[in-house]
Enzyme design. Structure first.
Site, PDB file in Angstrom:
ATOM      1  NE  ARG A  34      45.433   0.376  11.565  1.00 44.09           N
ATOM      2  CZ  ARG A  34      46.120  -0.778  11.513  1.00 44.09           C
ATOM      3  NH1 ARG A  34      47.192  -0.868  10.742  1.00 44.09           N
ATOM      4  NH2 ARG A  34      45.750  -1.817  12.230  1.00 44.09           N
ATOM      5  CG  ASP A  35      51.551   7.758   7.582  1.00 41.92           C
ATOM      6  OD1 ASP A  35      52.589   8.282   8.029  1.00 41.92           O
ATOM      7  OD2 ASP A  35      50.960   8.192   6.569  1.00 41.92           O
ATOM      8  CB  ILE A  36      46.645   9.801   6.628  1.00 40.55           C
ATOM      9  CG1 ILE A  36      45.217   9.991   6.215  1.00 40.55           C
ATOM     10  CG2 ILE A  36      47.580  10.667   5.827  1.00 40.55           C
ATOM     11  CD1 ILE A  36      44.664  11.363   6.561  1.00 40.55           C
ATOM     12  CG  ASN A  90      61.486  10.879   7.829  1.00 39.67           C
ATOM     13  OD1 ASN A  90      62.399  10.093   7.586  1.00 39.67           O
ATOM     14  ND2 ASN A  90      60.276  10.729   7.331  1.00 39.67           N
ATOM     15  CG  HIS A 103      56.168  11.749  13.440  1.00 39.57           C
ATOM     16  ND1 HIS A 103      56.355  13.109  13.288  1.00 39.57           N
ATOM     17  CD2 HIS A 103      56.323  11.201  12.220  1.00 39.57           C
ATOM     18  CE1 HIS A 103      56.594  13.365  12.015  1.00 39.57           C
ATOM     19  NE2 HIS A 103      56.599  12.230  11.339  1.00 39.57           N
ATOM     20  CG  HIS A 105      57.537   7.391   9.671  1.00 40.50           C
ATOM     21  ND1 HIS A 105      56.500   7.625   8.802  1.00 40.50           N
ATOM     22  CD2 HIS A 105      58.126   8.594   9.886  1.00 40.50           C
ATOM     23  CE1 HIS A 105      56.457   8.922   8.500  1.00 40.50           C
ATOM     24  NE2 HIS A 105      57.438   9.526   9.145  1.00 40.50           N
TER      25      HIS A 105
END
Ligand code: AMP
Ligand code: ZN
Length: 116
Positions: A34-36, A90, A103, A105
């Site tokens: 999970r993204d912080i 990105n 990575h 998203h």
């Protein structure tokens, strides 16, 4: 290039278990956590365990690895949501890339905003 080739890389450290992360799934070659700072109800980062700086470098060196990252993301999207999602790589600082370990998203869960 392997994880150990990039000792200062944050995501290599997550792969190595040296920095904690909320890991939701992993495979032999990729990890999803999970993204912080989530930007959607489901915001998971999916990265290869090996270090590549960005998606074109990854695709050129390991196209099967890229396919496995996409497959892992697809599985997570079905596990945590309804299987509909947006996948964003990105690429470059002007595009918002801040961590130079490739990575995706994975954004999902509810209606996502459209692009202008
Ligand atoms: P990017 O800007 O595309 O390079 O994406 C980097 C993402 O990593 C951002 O969305 C950050 O919120 C996220 N991030 C930074 N540090 C961590 C961490 N320790 N654990 C999980 N996500 C992180
Ligand atoms: Zn790395």
């Amino acid at each position: 290039m392997t994880s150990s080739d990039s000792p200062d890389c944050l995501f290599c450290k997550i792969v190595a278990g040296e920095i904690p992360a909320d890991v939701v799934e992993s495979s032999d070659t990729a990890i999803a956590f999970r993204d912080i700072a989530p930007k959607a109800p489901v915001h998971v980062l999916v990265a290869p365990k090996e270090h590549y700086p960005d998606v074109p470098a990854f695709a050129a060196s390991d196209p099967e690895g890229l396919a496995s990252v996409i497959a892992l993301a697809d599985g997570v999207a079905s596990e945590l949501g309804d299987g509909q999602y947006r996948l964003i790589f990105n690429t470059g600082p002007k595009a918002g890339q801040t961590i130079f370990h490739v990575h995706a998203h994975l954004l999902a869960g509810g209606e996502l905003p459209g692009f202008a």
